[in-house]
Design a protein around this motif. Structure first.
Motif, PDB file in Angstrom:
ATOM      1  N   GLY A  39       0.812  -1.222   0.000  1.00 63.64           N
ATOM      2  CA  GLY A  39       0.000   0.000   0.000  1.00 63.64           C
ATOM      3  C   GLY A  39       0.842   1.268   0.000  1.00 63.64           C
ATOM      4  N   PRO A  40       1.653   1.490   1.073  1.00 63.66           N
ATOM      5  CA  PRO A  40       2.489   2.692   1.113  1.00 63.66           C
ATOM      6  C   PRO A  40       3.491   2.756  -0.037  1.00 63.66           C
ATOM      7  N   ARG A  41       4.003   1.585  -0.449  1.00 59.47           N
ATOM      8  CA  ARG A  41       4.964   1.552  -1.543  1.00 59.47           C
ATOM      9  C   ARG A  41       4.330   2.102  -2.827  1.00 59.47           C
ATOM     10  N   ALA A  42       3.096   1.665  -3.101  1.00 55.41           N
ATOM     11  CA  ALA A  42       2.397   2.117  -4.315  1.00 55.41           C
ATOM     12  C   ALA A  42       2.120   3.620  -4.228  1.00 55.41           C
ATOM     13  N   ARG A  43       1.800   4.075  -3.012  1.00 49.75           N
ATOM     14  CA  ARG A  43       1.496   5.498  -2.830  1.00 49.75           C
ATOM     15  C   ARG A  43       2.751   6.351  -3.058  1.00 49.75           C
ATOM     16  N   LEU A  44       3.877   5.842  -2.606  1.00 50.94           N
ATOM     17  CA  LEU A  44       5.156   6.523  -2.829  1.00 50.94           C
ATOM     18  C   LEU A  44       5.432   6.645  -4.324  1.00 50.94           C
ATOM     19  N   ARG A  45       5.237   5.552  -5.033  1.00 53.56           N
ATOM     20  CA  ARG A  45       5.538   5.552  -6.466  1.00 53.56           C
ATOM     21  C   ARG A  45       4.587   6.490  -7.211  1.00 53.56           C
ATOM     22  N   ARG A  46       3.338   6.541  -6.729  1.00 49.56           N
ATOM     23  CA  ARG A  46       2.362   7.441  -7.357  1.00 49.56           C
ATOM     24  C   ARG A  46       2.787   8.893  -7.126  1.00 49.56           C
ATOM     25  N   ALA A  47       3.215   9.189  -5.890  1.00 48.61           N
ATOM     26  CA  ALA A  47       3.621  10.561  -5.569  1.00 48.61           C
ATOM     27  C   ALA A  47       4.847  10.978  -6.375  1.00 48.61           C
ATOM     28  N   LEU A  48       5.645   9.995  -6.798  1.00 49.09           N
ATOM     29  CA  LEU A  48       6.892  10.301  -7.498  1.00 49.09           C
ATOM     30  C   LEU A  48       6.795  10.001  -8.988  1.00 49.09           C
ATOM     31  N   ALA A  49       5.561   9.976  -9.497  1.00 50.55           N
ATOM     32  CA  ALA A  49       5.341   9.587 -10.898  1.00 50.55           C
ATOM     33  C   ALA A  49       6.112  10.484 -11.865  1.00 50.55           C
ATOM     34  N   ARG A  50       6.329  11.755 -11.472  1.00 46.10           N
ATOM     35  CA  ARG A  50       7.037  12.679 -12.378  1.00 46.10           C
ATOM     36  C   ARG A  50       8.486  12.228 -12.620  1.00 46.10           C
ATOM     37  N   LEU A  51       9.013  11.368 -11.756  1.00 49.40           N
ATOM     38  CA  LEU A  51      10.386  10.880 -11.932  1.00 49.40           C
ATOM     39  C   LEU A  51      10.437   9.641 -12.817  1.00 49.40           C
ATOM     40  N   GLY A  52       9.298   9.276 -13.398  1.00 55.14           N
ATOM     41  CA  GLY A  52       9.270   8.071 -14.238  1.00 55.14           C
ATOM     42  C   GLY A  52       9.046   6.842 -13.377  1.00 55.14           C
ATOM     43  N   ASP A  53       9.274   5.686 -13.973  1.00 53.29           N
ATOM     44  CA  ASP A  53       9.052   4.435 -13.238  1.00 53.29           C
ATOM     45  C   ASP A  53      10.226   4.233 -12.278  1.00 53.29           C
ATOM     46  N   ILE A  54       9.984   4.506 -11.016  1.00 54.38           N
ATOM     47  CA  ILE A  54      11.074   4.542 -10.041  1.00 54.38           C
ATOM     48  C   ILE A  54      11.510   3.109  -9.675  1.00 54.38           C
ATOM     49  N   PRO A  55      12.834   2.848  -9.611  1.00 55.20           N
ATOM     50  CA  PRO A  55      13.276   1.494  -9.279  1.00 55.20           C
ATOM     51  C   PRO A  55      12.815   1.062  -7.880  1.00 55.20           C
TER      52      PRO A  55
END
Ligand SMILES: [Zn+2]
Length: 407
Positions: free
Chosen positions: A332-348
């Motif tokens: 859950g939190p991991r997906a939310r982090l990636r969503r918040a950082l979407a402008r950085l592309g697909d984050i590793p």
């Protein structure tokens, strides 16, 4: 100057050794107390209430306007301020400085939080002084008992209880923090990467997937002390030989298990240049991708060490000192982090082999981690490094993550 840069420069000289350039910020030392004051100053300068909990963990609160009563379900971010002997500047402080900087960035954007926000600095994460890592977070979750913690000793024989008393704290207050689960909605720890995975893929930031299970085992090889000149080789019971062979076996075994295994600490008795040792105590640090592999790895290394001990006519005892299970950061939190950082592309998304407070706290509250690229991968050394651009990007990213949770 950016929010991050102006804050970063204010702690660079605290606890730094002039000769090695490494940091010696051990729990409850003068350097640690100075950093605790620095933390309080950062909070006060931002109008944040600061508190030290029963285990010495620091919290600085940014409350939503009109909030009354205790904080609940907060977005908490931070890391630790202590270091290993001759540690680098980034391991720990990067997360705390980035947390305060992220608040400055959000305030600069005019963001007002709708839930409580806290910057946290957990006490004695490295365990450099008292031998047990993550003391502050382990006490708070109950993973470490207050009695055991109070009795931990440093190399000078000073107990943690004595060190706390000297620092004006109350060791009798140590114990489980029952408010943790109510207060903390999520704990996000930003940390310098302690490997080269990001550098190898040319990316500045990553989200953590898991922390490898890991542990420490004491290997005690007992032989017979004797004269280094007059004792015939055939008559010797030399524990150093069995130990030395075991170090090599551990490496071979680690390769076979795609894991890591390290003998990094050794105590030799009587430790004389002209005596065959009577005893060698050595500590194995082993880490693997999953718990079954870790168990198989340590079994294999122990069996090899026993075989070496037999060959060299010495006794061996292997004792598990600590074993930390795998931490899989919740989706859950991991997906939310990636969503918040979407402008950085697909984050590793990467696992880590190093332990963190976020791993300890994950047994009680949702946690997540962000890693900032370390171009050499070197950590726990004065050469640990992260580029200024990456640190600033990390603070901005943490601000984006904070905004995702608090608005
Ligand atoms: Zn750390």
């Amino acid at each position: 100057m950016t929010a991050f840069d102006s804050l970063w420069s204010t702690i660079l000289d605290v606890g730094q050794d002039k000769d090695t350039r490494g940091y010696r910020r051990f729990a409850w030392s003068d350097a640690d107390l100075t950093l605790r004051e620095w933390f309080g100053g950062c909070a006060t300068a931002r109008g944040m209430d600061v508190e030290e909990d029963r285990n010495g963990n620091l919290w600085a609160w940014w409350m939503p306007p009109g909030w009354t009563g205790d904080p609940r379900n907060a977005f908490v971010t931070g890391s630790h301020l202590d270091s290993v002997p001759d540690g680098g500047a980034f391991d720990g402080p990067l997360g705390v400085v980035s947390a305060f900087a992220a608040i400055d960035i959000l305030r600069g954007r005019g963001v007002v939080p709708t839930i409580p926000v806290a910057v946290a600095a957990f006490s004695d994460e490295e365990g450099a002084r008292f031998g047990v890592a993550c003391v502050g977070s382990q006490l708070s979750t109950g993973a470490l008992s207050a009695d055991r913690a109070r009795g931990l000793r440093d190399n000078d024989g000073v107990t943690l209880a004595e060190a706390l008393n000297r620092a004006g704290r109350r060791p009798e207050h140590l114990g489980v923090d029952d408010t943790l689960t109510d207060r903390v909605g999520v704990y996000v720890e930003l940390h310098v990467e302690q490997g080269r995975a990001l550098d190898l893929v040319g990316r500045p930031l990553a989200v953590a997937s898991a922390i490898w299970p890991h542990g420490r085992w004491e290997f005690t090889f007992c032989g017979e002390a004797n004269h280094a000149g007059t004792t015939r080789l055939a008559d010797r019971h030399d524990p150093m030989l069995a130990y030395a062979s075991s170090v090599r076996s551990a490496r071979t075994s680690a390769i076979a298990h795609e894991a890591v295994a390290t003998f990094g600490k050794v105590l030799v008795s009587p430790n004389a240049a002209n005596a065959i040792p009577s005893r060698v105590r050595a500590w194995l640090d082993a880490r693997a991708a999953d718990e079954a592999t870790l168990a198989a790895l340590v079994d294999h290394i122990s069996a090899e060490a026993r075989a070496h001990a037999r060959e060299d006519g010495v006794d061996l005892q292997v004792t598990a000192e600590s074993i930390t299970p795998i931490v899989e950061f919740p989706e859950g939190p991991r997906a939310r982090l990636r969503r918040a950082l979407a402008r950085l592309g697909d984050i590793p998304v990467l696992p880590t082999q190093a332990g963190h407070d976020a791993g300890i706290l994950s047994t009680k509250v949702p946690t997540a981690m962000l890693f900032v690229r370390n171009p050499t991968g070197v950590s726990h050394s004065p050469d640990e490094h992260a580029e200024s651009d990456d640190c600033n990007l990390g603070a901005e990213a943490l601000a984006d993550v904070m905004a995702e949770w608090v608005t």
